[in-house]
Design a protein around this motif. Sequence first.
Motif, PDB file in Angstrom:
ATOM      1  N   ALA A  80       0.661  -1.275   0.106  1.00 40.45           N
ATOM      2  CA  ALA A  80      -0.226   0.048   0.020  1.00 40.45           C
ATOM      3  C   ALA A  80       0.827   1.408  -0.098  1.00 40.45           C
ATOM      4  O   ALA A  80       0.435   2.350  -0.568  1.00 40.45           O
ATOM      5  CB  ALA A  80      -1.023  -0.105   0.932  1.00 40.45           C
ATOM      6  N   PRO A  81       1.983   1.241   0.693  1.00 39.11           N
ATOM      7  CA  PRO A  81       2.621   2.624   0.905  1.00 39.11           C
ATOM      8  C   PRO A  81       3.565   2.943  -0.408  1.00 39.11           C
ATOM      9  O   PRO A  81       3.980   4.046  -0.793  1.00 39.11           O
ATOM     10  CB  PRO A  81       3.971   2.574   1.862  1.00 39.11           C
ATOM     11  N   ALA A  82       3.594   1.939  -1.491  1.00 43.51           N
ATOM     12  CA  ALA A  82       4.311   2.162  -2.663  1.00 43.51           C
ATOM     13  C   ALA A  82       3.590   2.874  -3.486  1.00 43.51           C
ATOM     14  O   ALA A  82       2.434   3.018  -3.713  1.00 43.51           O
ATOM     15  CB  ALA A  82       4.859   0.849  -3.351  1.00 43.51           C
ATOM     16  N   HIS A  83       4.276   3.719  -4.330  1.00 49.10           N
ATOM     17  CA  HIS A  83       3.601   4.515  -5.563  1.00 49.10           C
ATOM     18  C   HIS A  83       3.327   3.607  -6.820  1.00 49.10           C
ATOM     19  O   HIS A  83       2.384   4.001  -7.545  1.00 49.10           O
ATOM     20  CB  HIS A  83       4.413   5.630  -5.740  1.00 49.10           C
ATOM     21  N   GLU A  84       4.395   2.741  -6.918  1.00 46.15           N
ATOM     22  CA  GLU A  84       4.117   1.674  -8.440  1.00 46.15           C
ATOM     23  C   GLU A  84       4.490   0.314  -7.858  1.00 46.15           C
ATOM     24  O   GLU A  84       5.421   0.308  -7.174  1.00 46.15           O
ATOM     25  CB  GLU A  84       4.931   2.496  -9.266  1.00 46.15           C
ATOM     26  N   VAL A  85       3.880  -0.359  -8.952  1.00 48.60           N
ATOM     27  CA  VAL A  85       4.470  -1.779  -8.822  1.00 48.60           C
ATOM     28  C   VAL A  85       5.555  -2.005  -9.955  1.00 48.60           C
ATOM     29  O   VAL A  85       5.467  -1.562 -10.990  1.00 48.60           O
ATOM     30  CB  VAL A  85       3.414  -2.752  -9.062  1.00 48.60           C
ATOM     31  N   HIS A  86       6.736  -2.732  -9.576  1.00 47.27           N
ATOM     32  CA  HIS A  86       8.002  -2.719 -10.586  1.00 47.27           C
ATOM     33  C   HIS A  86       8.212  -4.165 -10.860  1.00 47.27           C
ATOM     34  O   HIS A  86       7.942  -4.945  -9.763  1.00 47.27           O
ATOM     35  CB  HIS A  86       9.288  -1.819 -10.180  1.00 47.27           C
ATOM     36  N   GLY A  87       8.499  -4.467 -11.902  1.00 46.74           N
ATOM     37  CA  GLY A  87       9.192  -5.721 -12.293  1.00 46.74           C
ATOM     38  C   GLY A  87       8.045  -6.715 -12.669  1.00 46.74           C
ATOM     39  O   GLY A  87       7.965  -7.855 -12.830  1.00 46.74           O
ATOM     40  N   LEU A  88       6.824  -6.127 -12.882  1.00 46.60           N
ATOM     41  CA  LEU A  88       5.501  -6.846 -13.317  1.00 46.60           C
ATOM     42  C   LEU A  88       5.547  -6.746 -14.995  1.00 46.60           C
ATOM     43  O   LEU A  88       4.992  -5.759 -15.273  1.00 46.60           O
ATOM     44  CB  LEU A  88       4.319  -6.616 -12.362  1.00 46.60           C
ATOM     45  N   LEU A  89       5.536  -8.003 -15.619  1.00 45.64           N
ATOM     46  CA  LEU A  89       5.611  -7.872 -17.100  1.00 45.64           C
ATOM     47  C   LEU A  89       4.185  -7.389 -17.584  1.00 45.64           C
ATOM     48  O   LEU A  89       3.106  -7.929 -17.238  1.00 45.64           O
ATOM     49  CB  LEU A  89       5.945  -9.065 -17.488  1.00 45.64           C
ATOM     50  N   GLY A  90       4.179  -6.183 -18.358  1.00 45.16           N
ATOM     51  CA  GLY A  90       3.111  -5.976 -18.912  1.00 45.16           C
ATOM     52  C   GLY A  90       2.456  -4.691 -18.106  1.00 45.16           C
ATOM     53  O   GLY A  90       1.551  -4.140 -18.439  1.00 45.16           O
ATOM     54  N   ARG A  91       2.778  -4.666 -16.936  1.00 44.04           N
ATOM     55  CA  ARG A  91       2.037  -3.914 -15.908  1.00 44.04           C
ATOM     56  C   ARG A  91       3.157  -2.897 -15.052  1.00 44.04           C
ATOM     57  O   ARG A  91       2.720  -2.427 -13.907  1.00 44.04           O
ATOM     58  CB  ARG A  91       1.133  -4.299 -15.126  1.00 44.04           C
ATOM     59  N   ASP A  92       4.168  -3.060 -15.541  1.00 44.91           N
ATOM     60  CA  ASP A  92       5.613  -2.334 -14.745  1.00 44.91           C
ATOM     61  C   ASP A  92       5.025  -0.926 -14.554  1.00 44.91           C
ATOM     62  O   ASP A  92       4.755  -0.139 -15.475  1.00 44.91           O
ATOM     63  CB  ASP A  92       6.842  -2.315 -15.429  1.00 44.91           C
ATOM     64  N   GLY A  93       5.218  -0.235 -13.295  1.00 41.27           N
ATOM     65  CA  GLY A  93       4.797   1.005 -13.018  1.00 41.27           C
ATOM     66  C   GLY A  93       3.318   1.153 -12.699  1.00 41.27           C
ATOM     67  O   GLY A  93       3.070   2.585 -12.433  1.00 41.27           O
ATOM     68  N   THR A  94       2.498   0.249 -12.828  1.00 41.28           N
ATOM     69  CA  THR A  94       1.183   0.716 -12.378  1.00 41.28           C
ATOM     70  C   THR A  94       0.960   0.833 -10.867  1.00 41.28           C
ATOM     71  O   THR A  94       1.730   0.043  -9.969  1.00 41.28           O
ATOM     72  CB  THR A  94       0.420  -0.683 -12.681  1.00 41.28           C
ATOM     73  N   PRO A  95       0.294   2.047 -10.506  1.00 38.91           N
ATOM     74  CA  PRO A  95      -0.050   1.894  -8.902  1.00 38.91           C
ATOM     75  C   PRO A  95      -0.793   0.691  -8.372  1.00 38.91           C
ATOM     76  O   PRO A  95      -1.588   0.362  -8.911  1.00 38.91           O
ATOM     77  CB  PRO A  95      -0.904   3.271  -9.052  1.00 38.91           C
ATOM     78  N   PRO A  96      -0.313   0.352  -7.161  1.00 35.29           N
ATOM     79  CA  PRO A  96      -0.987  -0.879  -6.344  1.00 35.29           C
ATOM     80  C   PRO A  96      -2.359  -0.927  -6.612  1.00 35.29           C
ATOM     81  O   PRO A  96      -3.096  -1.852  -6.909  1.00 35.29           O
ATOM     82  CB  PRO A  96      -0.222  -0.968  -5.222  1.00 35.29           C
ATOM     83  N   ALA A  97      -3.008   0.365  -6.297  1.00 35.26           N
ATOM     84  CA  ALA A  97      -4.540   0.287  -6.061  1.00 35.26           C
ATOM     85  C   ALA A  97      -5.256   0.043  -7.475  1.00 35.26           C
ATOM     86  O   ALA A  97      -6.110  -0.767  -7.465  1.00 35.26           O
ATOM     87  CB  ALA A  97      -5.061   1.757  -5.531  1.00 35.26           C
ATOM     88  N   GLU A  98      -4.536   0.737  -8.375  1.00 38.29           N
ATOM     89  CA  GLU A  98      -5.054   0.326  -9.852  1.00 38.29           C
ATOM     90  C   GLU A  98      -4.891  -1.306 -10.298  1.00 38.29           C
ATOM     91  O   GLU A  98      -5.945  -1.579 -10.651  1.00 38.29           O
ATOM     92  CB  GLU A  98      -4.300   1.257 -11.014  1.00 38.29           C
TER      93      GLU A  98
END
Length: 331
Positions: A55-73
């Motif tokens: 939850a505290p992170a701004h973005e999810v990284h290292g996730l193929l196809g969704r790198d940089g996606t906010p966790p809530a999204e």
Amino acid sequence: MTDQMVPGPEVSDGLDESYDVVVVGGGSAGLSAGLMLGRALRRVAVVDAGAPRNAPAHEVHGLLGRDGTPPAELLARGRSEVRRYGGHVVVGTVGQVSGTDGAFTVDLADGRTTLARKLLVTTGLADELPDVAGLRERWGRDVLHCPYCHGWEVRGQAIGVVASGPMALHQVLLFRQWSDDVTLFTHTQDAPSPEDAERLAARGIGVVEGRVASVEVRDDRVTGLRLADGTLVAREAVVVGTYMRARADLLGALGLEAVPHPSGTGEHVPADPVGRTAVPGVSVAGNVTDLTAQVGAAAAAGAMAAAVLNADLVTEETATAVQAARTSRVA
């Protein structure tokens, strides 16, 4: 602890009287499981308390196809996908579970109850931070723990690694990959052994001995680490090792408990490679069993555990059909 709430489902689905599988936990592992089970035409409910680890992170990284996606999204997308296939996403906290394989009772904290043939627990873990002023407030921003999650974002910066667990040396050597300016703060641990000191020196990693008292911040950015003796060491990012504790209290009534992880970095619920626990009908996936799983790995584990549970249900249903056919022939 570092649990933080994020926006959960805008609308909670109703809770039916029974399901094939109840998934406890609505993070990447739980939603992935719900998606897989929904596509398998199973009656499935994902019960989501709305407190994901990232939850505290701004973005999810290292996730193929969704790198940089906010966790809530990412979670919102997952909930929509589960619902697309008829799965329920229920807002609530599971207070306790009881029963046996094929007939579990799931009690929510608000008094609602449902039955489940199988249980999949994907409740994740809680990160316990060292007792240093300011760490919690900056957690997930410029106080970090995973180089693969956040290393790119702090590449080239002055990084301070606060020794706070058995993996401190491993952690500081890893972060050296992302920056030439990395310092190890021994904090409450012993100074490095001669062999380890040689390794650190060879990589140009400095060592600062003494307890770290606080994280210093100016203009909403980390500026350094202040030692207990008042010394301020300028740093732009801080790395800590957390004690990772599985959220597994609800399993106690079934005879399952979290146990120390072999790495010494926390506690987890043991399971086989496909998520089965020692209790028949109860599986686990994601960080509740695999402390180091990132979002992609947790989602994959949830999908695998769900597929295995579906296969187990198919086996049971086939056995029931065979017995019914035999009875019919006899009659």
